[in-house]
Design an enzyme around this catalytic site. Structure first.
Site, PDB file in Angstrom:
ATOM      1  N   ALA A 124       0.805  -1.226   0.000  1.00 47.78           N
ATOM      2  CA  ALA A 124       0.000   0.000   0.000  1.00 47.78           C
ATOM      3  C   ALA A 124       0.835   1.271   0.000  1.00 47.78           C
ATOM      4  CB  ALA A 124      -0.932  -0.019   1.201  1.00 47.78           C
ATOM      5  N   ASN A 192       2.508  -4.011   7.310  1.00 45.53           N
ATOM      6  CA  ASN A 192       3.342  -4.916   6.524  1.00 45.53           C
ATOM      7  C   ASN A 192       4.253  -4.140   5.584  1.00 45.53           C
ATOM      8  OD1 ASN A 192       3.019  -7.881   6.910  1.00 45.53           O
ATOM      9  ND2 ASN A 192       0.855  -7.395   6.679  1.00 45.53           N
ATOM     10  N   HIS A 222       0.144   6.585   4.215  1.00 44.58           N
ATOM     11  CA  HIS A 222       1.532   6.157   4.411  1.00 44.58           C
ATOM     12  C   HIS A 222       2.465   7.195   3.790  1.00 44.58           C
ATOM     13  CE1 HIS A 222       0.392   2.208   5.858  1.00 44.58           C
ATOM     14  NE2 HIS A 222      -0.283   1.952   4.758  1.00 44.58           N
TER      15      HIS A 222
END
Length: 271
Positions: A124, A192, A222
């Site tokens: 992501a 992750n 992110h």
């Protein structure tokens, strides 16, 4: 045609299966495996082109060419070594498991010994290609800052261990700051990407991670900052969470699909 076996029929596994079923990926969806038989049944009823068999792990590894792990870090520890020993290429989605140095070395050794490939999609985030390129010279620092709606962090070991009441958070709150090696244990279903960044760059101990709960957000954010001999790299991705699992960003599933397409394509674009 490559026979694909998918382990884990949650959101990411389901999206991969649907992509194969629609012909987005030129491969055969041959087998599924999940600890919940109802999840397998629910997924197979949505498919039109393929009717993959529900198999045990042992059966799946005997019958497919390529294994996709989209289940959990526990599945990586228990199943991926078996897959490599069976001579199967593997795509790993629960990359956080590789923070365990002993496991990481074992998987890399098994892949080499059995002439297999391990694939770790970007997930992501954006910028893994840049980090890969930068690692050809010296990287000085890598920082990942993850911001999520508070309830998107529900169930994380770090949250439960500290008794953090996510529903009471009213402003941006820093929940964790430390190395990626600890972050993937504290938030195994949420970061992750920290593991993937660590593998591409300067390792789990030197990669710094910040996890922030922000009640004003409706997206998973992110941000990556990398500094090194090449200069400075910064990326920011605002991900829509999966409607089925708010811990998972939709882009993570798209990354897995893109990785499979790249593996099977005669044309390779990007680092």
């Amino acid at each position: 045609m490559l026979k694909i076996g998918v382990i884990g029929c949650g959101f990411i596994g389901g999206q991969i299966c649907r992509a194969i079923d629609k012909g987005v990926i030129n491969a055969e969806l041959y087998a599924l495996s999940d600890s919940s038989e109802s999840k397998v049944l629910e997924l197979t009823t949505c498919l039109k082109r393929y009717s993959p068999a529900s198999m045990t792990i042992e059966e799946l590894l005997q019958n497919v060419d390529f294994v996709i792990e989209s289940a959990s870090q526990k599945a990586v520890r228990l199943i991926v070594p078996q897959a490599l020993e069976a001579g199967r290429d593997v795509m790993v989605m629960s990359v956080g498991a590789l923070a365990d140095e002993e496991l990481r070395k074992r998987l890399f050794r098994l892949a080499e010994q059995n002439n297999c490939k391990l694939y770790f999609p970007s997930g992501a985030v954006a910028g893994i290609d840049g980090i890969n390129s930068a690692s050809a010279a010296e990287i000085l620092s890598v920082t990942l800052t993850t911001r999520k709606p508070p309830m998107g962090l529900a169930g994380a070991p770090h949250v439960e261990a500290l008794g953090i009441e996510l529903e009471t958070i009213e402003k941006e709150t820093l929940l964790f700051e430390g190395p990626a090696s600890e972050a993937v244990k504290a938030f195994p279903a949420n970061v992750n990407v920290a593991a993937t960044i660590s593998l591409a760059g300067i390792g789990f101990e030197r990669t710094k991670v910040r996890v922030i709960a922000d009640p004003t957000l409706s997206r998973n954010v992110h941000e990556i900052t990398v500094e090194g001999e090449f200069g400075k790299l910064s990326t920011r991705v605002e991900n829509l969470p999966s409607p089925e699992n708010p811990k998972t960003s939709y882009l993570a599933a798209l990354s897995a699909i893109s990785t499979l397409k790249k593996i099977l394509s005669p044309v390779q674009i990007g680092t």
